[in-house]
Design a protein around this motif. Structure first.
Motif, PDB file in Angstrom:
ATOM      1  N   GLN A   1       0.853  -1.196   0.000  1.00 33.25           N
ATOM      2  CA  GLN A   1       0.000   0.000   0.000  1.00 33.25           C
ATOM      3  C   GLN A   1       0.886   1.243   0.000  1.00 33.25           C
ATOM      4  N   LYS A   2       0.666   2.105  -1.005  1.00 29.99           N
ATOM      5  CA  LYS A   2       1.453   3.331  -1.072  1.00 29.99           C
ATOM      6  C   LYS A   2       0.558   4.528  -0.782  1.00 29.99           C
ATOM      7  N   PHE A   3       0.995   5.387   0.107  1.00 33.31           N
ATOM      8  CA  PHE A   3       0.234   6.601   0.415  1.00 33.31           C
ATOM      9  C   PHE A   3       1.020   7.818  -0.064  1.00 33.31           C
ATOM     10  N   GLY A   4       0.327   8.658  -0.847  1.00 29.87           N
ATOM     11  CA  GLY A   4       0.965   9.831  -1.473  1.00 29.87           C
ATOM     12  C   GLY A   4       0.849  11.076  -0.606  1.00 29.87           C
ATOM     13  N   GLY A   5       1.430  12.157  -1.102  1.00 29.33           N
ATOM     14  CA  GLY A   5       1.570  13.422  -0.380  1.00 29.33           C
ATOM     15  C   GLY A   5       0.399  13.851   0.497  1.00 29.33           C
ATOM     16  N   THR A   6      -0.777  14.070  -0.121  1.00 30.73           N
ATOM     17  CA  THR A   6      -1.929  14.565   0.631  1.00 30.73           C
ATOM     18  C   THR A   6      -2.365  13.544   1.683  1.00 30.73           C
TER      19      THR A   6
ATOM     20  N   TYR B   1      -2.776   4.684  -2.944  1.00 29.46           N
ATOM     21  CA  TYR B   1      -3.803   5.527  -2.307  1.00 29.46           C
ATOM     22  C   TYR B   1      -3.503   6.983  -2.597  1.00 29.46           C
ATOM     23  N   THR B   2      -4.539   7.721  -2.988  1.00 28.00           N
ATOM     24  CA  THR B   2      -4.310   9.122  -3.317  1.00 28.00           C
ATOM     25  C   THR B   2      -5.508   9.972  -2.885  1.00 28.00           C
ATOM     26  N   ASP B   3      -5.538  11.247  -3.323  1.00 26.90           N
ATOM     27  CA  ASP B   3      -6.587  12.141  -2.829  1.00 26.90           C
ATOM     28  C   ASP B   3      -7.836  12.135  -3.711  1.00 26.90           C
ATOM     29  N   VAL B   4      -7.860  11.308  -4.750  1.00 28.08           N
ATOM     30  CA  VAL B   4      -9.090  11.071  -5.509  1.00 28.08           C
ATOM     31  C   VAL B   4      -9.341   9.565  -5.500  1.00 28.08           C
ATOM     32  N   SER B   5     -10.572   9.149  -5.865  1.00 32.16           N
ATOM     33  CA  SER B   5     -10.922   7.749  -5.614  1.00 32.16           C
ATOM     34  C   SER B   5     -10.556   6.801  -6.753  1.00 32.16           C
ATOM     35  N   GLY B   6      -9.734   7.258  -7.693  1.00 34.39           N
ATOM     36  CA  GLY B   6      -9.286   6.372  -8.763  1.00 34.39           C
ATOM     37  C   GLY B   6      -8.816   7.190  -9.943  1.00 34.39           C
ATOM     38  N   VAL B   7      -8.746   6.535 -11.098  1.00 37.53           N
ATOM     39  CA  VAL B   7      -8.409   7.233 -12.340  1.00 37.53           C
ATOM     40  C   VAL B   7      -9.729   7.687 -12.953  1.00 37.53           C
ATOM     41  N   PHE B   8      -9.811   8.947 -13.331  1.00 33.44           N
ATOM     42  CA  PHE B   8     -11.051   9.533 -13.832  1.00 33.44           C
ATOM     43  C   PHE B   8     -10.988   9.793 -15.334  1.00 33.44           C
ATOM     44  N   THR B   9     -12.170  10.044 -15.902  1.00 32.36           N
ATOM     45  CA  THR B   9     -12.254  10.341 -17.338  1.00 32.36           C
ATOM     46  C   THR B   9     -11.528  11.645 -17.690  1.00 32.36           C
ATOM     47  N   THR B  10     -11.345  12.490 -16.698  1.00 35.74           N
ATOM     48  CA  THR B  10     -10.470  13.657 -16.854  1.00 35.74           C
ATOM     49  C   THR B  10     -10.118  14.150 -15.459  1.00 35.74           C
ATOM     50  N   ASP B  11      -9.291  15.187 -15.373  1.00 36.15           N
ATOM     51  CA  ASP B  11      -8.913  15.703 -14.060  1.00 36.15           C
ATOM     52  C   ASP B  11     -10.159  16.215 -13.337  1.00 36.15           C
ATOM     53  N   PRO B  12     -10.535  15.598 -12.212  1.00 36.60           N
ATOM     54  CA  PRO B  12     -11.752  16.027 -11.511  1.00 36.60           C
ATOM     55  C   PRO B  12     -11.691  17.478 -11.024  1.00 36.60           C
ATOM     56  N   ARG B  13     -10.490  18.055 -10.996  1.00 34.81           N
ATOM     57  CA  ARG B  13     -10.402  19.468 -10.607  1.00 34.81           C
ATOM     58  C   ARG B  13     -10.887  20.360 -11.743  1.00 34.81           C
ATOM     59  N   VAL B  14     -10.839  19.849 -12.972  1.00 39.15           N
ATOM     60  CA  VAL B  14     -11.238  20.656 -14.135  1.00 39.15           C
ATOM     61  C   VAL B  14     -12.700  20.398 -14.499  1.00 39.15           C
TER      62      VAL B  14
ATOM     63  N   CYS C   1      -1.285  12.838 -17.365  1.00 38.69           N
ATOM     64  CA  CYS C   1      -2.122  12.468 -16.216  1.00 38.69           C
ATOM     65  C   CYS C   1      -1.176  12.159 -15.050  1.00 38.69           C
ATOM     66  N   PRO C   2      -1.319  12.890 -13.921  1.00 42.67           N
ATOM     67  CA  PRO C   2      -0.313  12.753 -12.870  1.00 42.67           C
ATOM     68  C   PRO C   2      -0.406  11.459 -12.065  1.00 42.67           C
ATOM     69  N   LYS C   3      -1.516  10.774 -12.204  1.00 40.38           N
ATOM     70  CA  LYS C   3      -1.725   9.613 -11.332  1.00 40.38           C
ATOM     71  C   LYS C   3      -2.026   8.383 -12.135  1.00 40.38           C
ATOM     72  N   PRO C   4      -1.362   7.252 -12.009  1.00 40.68           N
ATOM     73  CA  PRO C   4      -0.131   7.067 -11.235  1.00 40.68           C
ATOM     74  C   PRO C   4       1.068   7.535 -12.054  1.00 40.68           C
TER      75      PRO C   4
HETATM   76  P1  ADP Z   1      -0.191  11.570  -4.962  1.00 39.12           P
HETATM   77  O1  ADP Z   1       0.442  12.780  -4.349  1.00 39.12           O
HETATM   78  O2  ADP Z   1      -1.223  10.921  -4.109  1.00 39.12           O
HETATM   79  O3  ADP Z   1       0.824  10.591  -5.456  1.00 39.12           O
HETATM   80  P2  ADP Z   1      -0.813  13.303  -7.212  1.00 39.12           P
HETATM   81  O4  ADP Z   1      -1.061  14.553  -6.422  1.00 39.12           O
HETATM   82  O5  ADP Z   1       0.471  13.199  -7.930  1.00 39.12           O
HETATM   83  O6  ADP Z   1      -1.009  12.038  -6.241  1.00 39.12           O
HETATM   84  O7  ADP Z   1      -1.991  13.053  -8.243  1.00 39.12           O
HETATM   85  C1  ADP Z   1      -3.343  13.046  -7.817  1.00 39.12           C
HETATM   86  C2  ADP Z   1      -4.090  14.165  -8.511  1.00 39.12           C
HETATM   87  O8  ADP Z   1      -4.125  13.916  -9.910  1.00 39.12           O
HETATM   88  C3  ADP Z   1      -5.543  14.263  -8.128  1.00 39.12           C
HETATM   89  O9  ADP Z   1      -5.735  15.152  -7.066  1.00 39.12           O
HETATM   90  C4  ADP Z   1      -6.254  14.761  -9.414  1.00 39.12           C
HETATM   91  O10 ADP Z   1      -6.714  16.084  -9.304  1.00 39.12           O
HETATM   92  C5  ADP Z   1      -5.157  14.716 -10.463  1.00 39.12           C
HETATM   93  N1  ADP Z   1      -5.635  14.120 -11.721  1.00 39.12           N
HETATM   94  C6  ADP Z   1      -5.491  14.667 -12.950  1.00 39.12           C
HETATM   95  N2  ADP Z   1      -6.054  13.923 -13.892  1.00 39.12           N
HETATM   96  C7  ADP Z   1      -6.583  12.841 -13.282  1.00 39.12           C
HETATM   97  C8  ADP Z   1      -7.335  11.716 -13.731  1.00 39.12           C
HETATM   98  N3  ADP Z   1      -7.628  11.525 -15.019  1.00 39.12           N
HETATM   99  N4  ADP Z   1      -7.719  10.797 -12.805  1.00 39.12           N
HETATM  100  C9  ADP Z   1      -7.403  10.973 -11.510  1.00 39.12           C
HETATM  101  N5  ADP Z   1      -6.709  12.026 -11.012  1.00 39.12           N
HETATM  102  C10 ADP Z   1      -6.299  12.963 -11.886  1.00 39.12           C
END
Ligand code: ADP
Ligand code: ASP
Ligand code: MG
Length: 404
Positions: free
Chosen positions: A6-11, A172-185, A208-211
């Motif tokens: 299990q890997k936990f990222g920054g947030t 493990y990260t701050d969103v619940s998986g890989v999304f169809t696009t950046d959920p912040r946008v 795409c920053p994750k993973p």
């Molecule tokens: P961590 O620090 O946990 O390793 P990052 O901060 O590098 O993770 O990446 C997680 C962020 O990537 C999320 O907060 C999300 O806003 C962003 N992101 C951009 N595009 C996507 C996508 N298609 N699916 C999921 N996350 C995405």
């Protein structure tokens, strides 16, 4: 009993409360009967802060010292997670990359893993303890501390999962998986329950920053079961599968915006064999990662070449291009940081014509000019003005019906 890395990222380890929650999560997994190996990344924005400190202190920034500095972030977070586990009665041992057996090459700031000799990780597991490994680091064949690069903790986790023959690697990260696009946008971005390695690799390659892209490569090469999920909830995240399990693939999986690239144009170049070779050889030898390249149709034997590079490499790339421009008699060089690359990714586009047409029509409808285009069998990317990035992402997400 499953063995899970299990890997936990920054947030996810961003403050004391979060660290205690990670410890509680691990305790519950163990109570359920799982064996857990933890990989921990630096707290919050600490890696950026350490890099900024180095910039404030030093102009030379020797690679060996930079790696010693940056990897300290992961070691600090690791020790804190371990302490929180002890408080919950969970026996745990923090391990540096070196102690966990990560042997790397000597390439500071972006070291490659050569071998993992995880005696101490295995010993901790055998003793019923939780090994807590500092991410993104190792020890080089010269016995120096090395940093695996930005996002390297994902690679630590996947490589360790392979070496330990773990049942799964959970990121493990701050969103619940890989999304169809950046959920912040796009607030209506949809979580993908599964995605193929090829598609995810393509997405991470275009921003795409994750993973982290390298971790996806390692997982694909070694068949590691990868699960990207939320550090805040227990819901299922995104499983990365060898191939798309359903018969009918969706045409488009995702829209990936990336504002971290910049563009260089060299103008007035003679249209003859060898000119591009000289320029791109010089850039390659300097370690500049060139992505999209467009050469204009030549007019009376003279042409322009534009290419994109990561923004961090733009100064070096511009310097090199100017030197080459003088040598080959080109008329000018311009560097443009205000670009965005928007990419559509989907394995289904191989068998569906019209994706490019719909993409270009959608951008045109919003008055967005396309400056460069590149494609792969499962991706189409366009370079546009950076201030149009969000509009383009939202419009394409809607045009391809990706919302929930
Ligand atoms: P961590 O620090 O946990 O390793 P990052 O901060 O590098 O993770 O990446 C997680 C962020 O990537 C999320 O907060 C999300 O806003 C962003 N992101 C951009 N595009 C996507 C996508 N298609 N699916 C999921 N996350 C995405
Ligand atoms: N903390 C490092 C970074 O932000 C490594 C990682 O998180 O994977 O790049
Ligand atoms: Mg992060």
């Amino acid at each position: 009993m499953a063995l899970v890395v299990q890997k936990f990222g920054g947030t996810s380890v961003g403050n004391a409360d979060r660290i205690r929650e990670v410890a509680d999560h691990v305790r519950r997994c163990r109570d359920r009967g799982d064996q857990v190996v933890l990989v921990i990344s630096a707290m919050g924005k600490e890696t950026d802060e350490l890099l900024a400190l180095a910039t404030a202190v030093s102009q030379t920034q020797p690679g060996r010292e930079m790696d010693m500095l940056i990897t300290a972030g992961e070691r600090k977070a690791c020790a804190l997670v371990c302490m929180a586990l002890h408080d919950l009665g969970v026996p745990a041992d923090s391990l540096t990359g070196s102690q966990a057996g990560f042997i790397t090459d000597t390439n500071h700031s972006n070291a490659k893993i050569l071998e993992i000799v995880p005696h101490r990780v295995r010993a901790a597991l055998d003793a019923g303890r939780v090994p807590v490994v500092a991410g993104a680091q190792g020890v080089s064949t010269d016995d120096d501390v090395t940093f695996l690069g930005r996002g390297g903790s994902d690679t630590t986790a996947v490589a360790l999962a392979h070496t330990l023959n773990a049942d799964a690697c959970e990121l493990y990260t701050d969103v619940s998986g890989v999304f169809t696009t950046d959920p912040r946008v796009c607030t209506d971005a949809r979580k993908l329950l599964t995605i193929s390695f090829d598609e995810l690799l393509e997405m991470t390659a275009v921003g795409c920053p994750k993973p982290a892209m390298r971790s996806v490569e390692v997982a694909q090469n070694y068949g590691v079961k990868l699960h990207i999920r939320s550090a805040f909830t227990w819901e299922q995240g995104t499983w990365v599968a060898k191939e798309e399990p359903s018969m009918e693939q969706p045409i488009i999986r995702s829209v990936t915006p990336d504002t971290s690239e910049a563009k260089i144009t060299i103008a007035g170049v003679a249209d003859r064999p060898g000119v591009a070779a000289i320029l791109f050889r010089e850039l390659a030898d300097a370690g500049v990662n060139v992505d999209m390249i467009v050469q204009n149709a030549s007019e009376r034997g003279i042409t322009d070449i534009s290419f994109t590079v990561p923004e961090g490499d733009i100064d070096m790339a511009e310097r090199i291009t100017r030197t080459v421009a003088e040598d080959i008699g080109a008329t000018g060089v311009t560097a443009d940081r205000a670009i965005a690359r928007i990419s559509l990714v989907g394995a289904g586009m191989k068998s569906h014509p019209g994706v490019a047409a719909t993409m270009f029509e959608t951008l045109s409808k919003h008055g967005i000019n396309i400056e460069m285009i590149s494609t792969s069998p499962i991706r189409i990317s366009c370079v546009i003005r950076q201030d149009h990035a969000d509009t383009a992402t939202q419009a394409l997400h809607q045009a391809f019906d990706l919302a929930q």
